[in-house]
Design an enzyme around this catalytic site. Structure first.
Site, mmCIF file in Angstrom:
data_model
loop_
_atom_site.group_PDB
_atom_site.id
_atom_site.type_symbol
_atom_site.label_atom_id
_atom_site.label_comp_id
_atom_site.label_asym_id
_atom_site.label_seq_id
_atom_site.Cartn_x
_atom_site.Cartn_y
_atom_site.Cartn_z
ATOM 1 N NE ARG A 237 -4.325 -1.144 0.084
ATOM 2 C CZ ARG A 237 -4.504 -2.379 -0.729
ATOM 3 N NH1 ARG A 237 -3.761 -2.710 -1.508
ATOM 4 N NH2 ARG A 237 -5.515 -2.962 -0.749
ATOM 5 C CD GLU A 266 -3.076 3.385 -5.008
ATOM 6 O OE1 GLU A 266 -4.145 2.873 -5.228
ATOM 7 O OE2 GLU A 266 -2.176 2.670 -4.560
ATOM 8 C CG HIS A 285 -3.557 -0.340 -6.682
ATOM 9 N ND1 HIS A 285 -3.821 0.182 -5.359
ATOM 10 C CD2 HIS A 285 -3.261 -1.733 -6.391
ATOM 11 C CE1 HIS A 285 -4.044 -0.934 -4.539
ATOM 12 N NE2 HIS A 285 -3.692 -2.014 -4.887
HETATM 13 P P1 NAP Z 1 -0.764 -11.432 4.533
HETATM 14 O O1 NAP Z 1 -0.571 -13.061 3.843
HETATM 15 O O2 NAP Z 1 -1.521 -11.199 5.812
HETATM 16 O O3 NAP Z 1 0.715 -11.016 4.617
HETATM 17 C C1 NAP Z 1 1.040 -9.861 5.425
HETATM 18 C C2 NAP Z 1 2.258 -10.076 6.234
HETATM 19 O O4 NAP Z 1 2.566 -8.972 6.735
HETATM 20 C C3 NAP Z 1 1.882 -11.137 7.350
HETATM 21 O O5 NAP Z 1 2.614 -12.238 7.180
HETATM 22 C C4 NAP Z 1 2.459 -10.190 8.657
HETATM 23 O O6 NAP Z 1 3.374 -11.067 9.293
HETATM 24 C C5 NAP Z 1 3.115 -8.980 7.912
HETATM 25 N N1 NAP Z 1 2.926 -7.817 8.575
HETATM 26 C C6 NAP Z 1 1.852 -7.397 9.550
HETATM 27 N N2 NAP Z 1 2.304 -6.405 10.004
HETATM 28 C C7 NAP Z 1 3.532 -6.416 9.968
HETATM 29 C C8 NAP Z 1 4.481 -5.159 10.560
HETATM 30 N N3 NAP Z 1 4.044 -4.122 11.244
HETATM 31 N N4 NAP Z 1 5.639 -5.462 10.218
HETATM 32 C C9 NAP Z 1 5.944 -6.220 9.431
HETATM 33 N N5 NAP Z 1 5.486 -7.136 8.888
HETATM 34 C C10 NAP Z 1 4.251 -7.241 9.376
HETATM 35 O O7 NAP Z 1 -1.338 -10.810 3.084
HETATM 36 P P2 NAP Z 1 -1.067 -10.906 1.797
HETATM 37 O O8 NAP Z 1 -2.098 -11.453 1.201
HETATM 38 O O9 NAP Z 1 0.348 -11.094 1.504
HETATM 39 O O10 NAP Z 1 -1.269 -9.273 1.072
HETATM 40 C C11 NAP Z 1 -0.453 -8.189 1.825
HETATM 41 C C12 NAP Z 1 -0.781 -6.955 1.456
HETATM 42 O O11 NAP Z 1 -0.362 -6.798 0.007
HETATM 43 C C13 NAP Z 1 -2.330 -6.838 1.497
HETATM 44 O O12 NAP Z 1 -2.645 -6.254 2.759
HETATM 45 C C14 NAP Z 1 -2.434 -5.527 0.555
HETATM 46 O O13 NAP Z 1 -2.365 -4.305 1.105
HETATM 47 C C15 NAP Z 1 -1.622 -5.725 -0.272
HETATM 48 N N6 NAP Z 1 -1.792 -6.127 -1.769
HETATM 49 C C16 NAP Z 1 -1.723 -5.279 -2.899
HETATM 50 C C17 NAP Z 1 -1.834 -5.840 -4.139
HETATM 51 C C18 NAP Z 1 -1.918 -4.912 -5.281
HETATM 52 O O14 NAP Z 1 -2.559 -4.775 -6.134
HETATM 53 N N7 NAP Z 1 -0.680 -4.281 -5.275
HETATM 54 C C19 NAP Z 1 -2.495 -7.103 -4.323
HETATM 55 C C20 NAP Z 1 -2.871 -7.687 -3.267
HETATM 56 C C21 NAP Z 1 -2.497 -7.414 -2.018
HETATM 57 P P3 NAP Z 1 3.452 -10.992 10.985
HETATM 58 O O15 NAP Z 1 1.908 -11.109 11.665
HETATM 59 O O16 NAP Z 1 4.230 -11.939 11.248
HETATM 60 O O17 NAP Z 1 3.776 -9.658 11.156
HETATM 61 C C1 GLV Z 2 -5.276 -4.978 -3.766
HETATM 62 O O1 GLV Z 2 -4.432 -4.139 -3.563
HETATM 63 C C2 GLV Z 2 -5.729 -5.979 -2.838
HETATM 64 O O2 GLV Z 2 -5.546 -5.586 -1.466
HETATM 65 O O3 GLV Z 2 -6.124 -6.844 -3.148
#
Ligand code: NAP
Ligand code: GLV
Length: 326
Positions: A237, A266, A285
Site C-alpha cells: 500500500r 492514489e 495499482h
Molecule cells: P498476508 O498473507 O496477511 O501477509 C502480510 C504479512 O505482513 C503477514 O504475514 C504479517 O506477518 C506481516 N506484517 C503485518 N504487520 C507487520 C508489521 N507491522 N511489520 C512487518 N510485517 C508485518 O497478506 P497478503 O495476502 O500477502 O497481502 C499483503 C498486502 O498486500 C495486502 O494487505 C494488501 O495491502 C497488499 N496487496 C496489494 C495488491 C496490489 O494490487 N498491489 C494485491 C494484493 C495485496 P506478521 O504477523 O508475522 O507480522
Molecule cells: C489489492 O491491492 C488488494 O488488496 O487486493
C-alpha cells in the site's frame, strides 16, 4: 419475498455479478470513477449488502448510517479502506479475497523488480526518443538480479510467493515480519531485524498490510540505512512509504531506484515530484490485474456477500471477531 438490495460500487467481472443477479436487487455504480463519499453513504443507507473496492472509504460514519446493512464484501485482500472495528461493533462481517491474487501480485512485484534493476522504462523511452545511435559500453547500466540479496518486509502469502520467484534467480533472501515464518525458513530465507533487512538488501520488496504500525514504515530513517544501490519495490500500500522521504532518497542518490504499484495518495497527483524522476517507475495499482485473477476475486467477493446475506459465516472474513460477539 423481496430480494435484498445490494450496492456494487463499480462494474466488476461478469461472473461475479452473475452470481448475484437472481437472488439480489442489484444496483451497480456504472461509472469508471468511484461514487462520491456522499453517494456511497446514501447507497449504503438503503442497502443490505455492499460489494466494495479498495478505492471506497467505508468509515464508521457510513457504517453507522446504514441501519439495514448486513454484510460488506470487498473485492481485494487489503481492507485498510474499511473501518473493521466499526463493522464488528455493528455485527457486520467484512469479506475479502485472500490467496486468490497472491501469485498474480507476486508476478507484478517481480516484474517491477526486474524492470527497475535493468532500467527498462528509461531504456524504452530512450529508444522511442530516437536516441539509440550505437551499442554503448556504458549505456543504461543497471544491477544484476541473479545472486543479489532480496529483502522482504511482510512475509505473508505474497511475500512468500515473491521469495519463491527469487529462488529461481539464486537470490539470497532475508526478511522481516513480526513473527518468524516456518514457510520462509523452509525456503532458506533468513529472519532478520527490520533495520538489518534495510541495510543488507539490494532489493527491498514491501508486502505488509497498511496498519497504524506500517504507516510510513519506510521513512528518512529507513532510507539512511539502505545501500546507495538499493532498489525499493512497493506492491503493498502506498502509505507504507513516506512519499516525501522517498523523493529525497531518490533525488539525492540515497537509494538507486524505486518501483511502485501503489502510492500515497492514489492516484498519484500529476504534479507529484516523484513523476519527475527517471529512477522512479510507477504503475497504477495493477498488482492483481490479470483477467483470470480479477474474475476469480469477483466470484469470491460475490460468494462472501451471498453467505453474509444468508446469515452464514463468510468463507473469507477479514473481521472474524464479529462471530465471537454473537
Ligand atoms: P498476508 O498473507 O496477511 O501477509 C502480510 C504479512 O505482513 C503477514 O504475514 C504479517 O506477518 C506481516 N506484517 C503485518 N504487520 C507487520 C508489521 N507491522 N511489520 C512487518 N510485517 C508485518 O497478506 P497478503 O495476502 O500477502 O497481502 C499483503 C498486502 O498486500 C495486502 O494487505 C494488501 O495491502 C497488499 N496487496 C496489494 C495488491 C496490489 O494490487 N498491489 C494485491 C494484493 C495485496 P506478521 O504477523 O508475522 O507480522
Ligand atoms: C489489492 O491491492 C488488494 O488488496 O487486493
Amino acid at each position: 419475498m423481496s430480494k435484498p438490495r445490494v450496492f456494487v460500487t463499480r462494474v466488476i467481472p461478469e461472473p461475479g455479478l452473475a452470481l448475484l443477479r437472481d437472488s439480489c436487487d442489484l444496483v451497480i455504480w456504472p461509472d469508471e470513477l468511484p461514487p462520491s463519499y456522499d453517494t456511497l453513504r446514501a447507497e449504503a443507507a438503503r442497502s443490505e449488502g455492499l460489494l466494495t473496492l479498495l478505492s471506497d472509504p467505508i468509515d464508521a460514519a457510513l457504517i453507522n448510517a446504514a441501519p439495514s446493512l448486513r454484510v460488506i464484501s470487498q473485492m481485494a485482500v487489503g481492507v485498510d479502506n474499511i473501518d473493521l472495528a466499526a463493522a464488528t461493533a455493528r455485527g457486520i462481517p467484512v469479506g475479502h479475497t485472500p490467496g486468490a491474487l497472491t501469485e498474480t501480485t507476486a508476478d507484478l512485484a517481480f516484474a517491477l523488480l526486474m524492470a527497475a534493476a535493468r532500467r527498462l522504462p528509461e531504456a524504452e523511452r530512450f529508444v522511442h526518443a530516437g536516441q539509440w545511435r550505437t551499442w554503448g559500453p556504458m549505456l543504461l547500466l543497471g544491477q544484476d538480479v541473479h545472486g543479489a540479496t532480496l529483502g522482504i518486509v511482510g512475509m505473508g502469502r505474497i511475500g512468500l510467493a515473491v521469495a519463491r520467484r527469487a529462488q529461481g534467480f539464486a537470490m539470497r533472501i532475508i526478511y522481516y515480519s513480526r513473527h518468524e515464518s516456518p514457510e520462509a525458513r523452509a525456503l532458506g530465507a533468513e529472519y532478520l531485524p527490520l533495520d538489518e533487512v534495510f541495510a543488507q538488501a539490494d532489493f527491498i520488496s514491501l508486502h505488509t498490510p497498511l496498519t497504524p504500525e506500517t504507516y510510513h514504515l519506510v521513512n528518512d530513517r529507513a532510507f539512511a540505512l539502505m545501500k546507495p544501490t538499493a532498489v525499493l519495490i512497493n506492491t503493498a500500500r502506498g502509505g507504507v512509504i513516506d512519499p516525501d522521504a522517498l523523493y529525497r532518497a531518490l533525488s539525492t542518490g540515497k537509494i538507486a531506484a524505486a518501483a511502485l504499484d501503489v502510492t500515497e495518495p492514489e492516484p498519484i497527483p500529476p504534479d507529484s515530484p516523484l513523476l519527475t524522476l527517471d529512477n522512479c517507475l510507477i504503475v497504477p495499482h495493477i498488482g492483481s490485474a490479470s483477467v483470470a485473477t480479477r474474475t476469480r476475486i469477483a466470484v469470491m467477493a460475490a460468494e462472501n456477500l451471498l453467505a453474509g446475506l444468508r446469515g452464514e459465516r463468510l468463507p473469507h472474513c477479514a473481521n472474524p471477531q464479529v462471530y465471537e460477539r454473537q
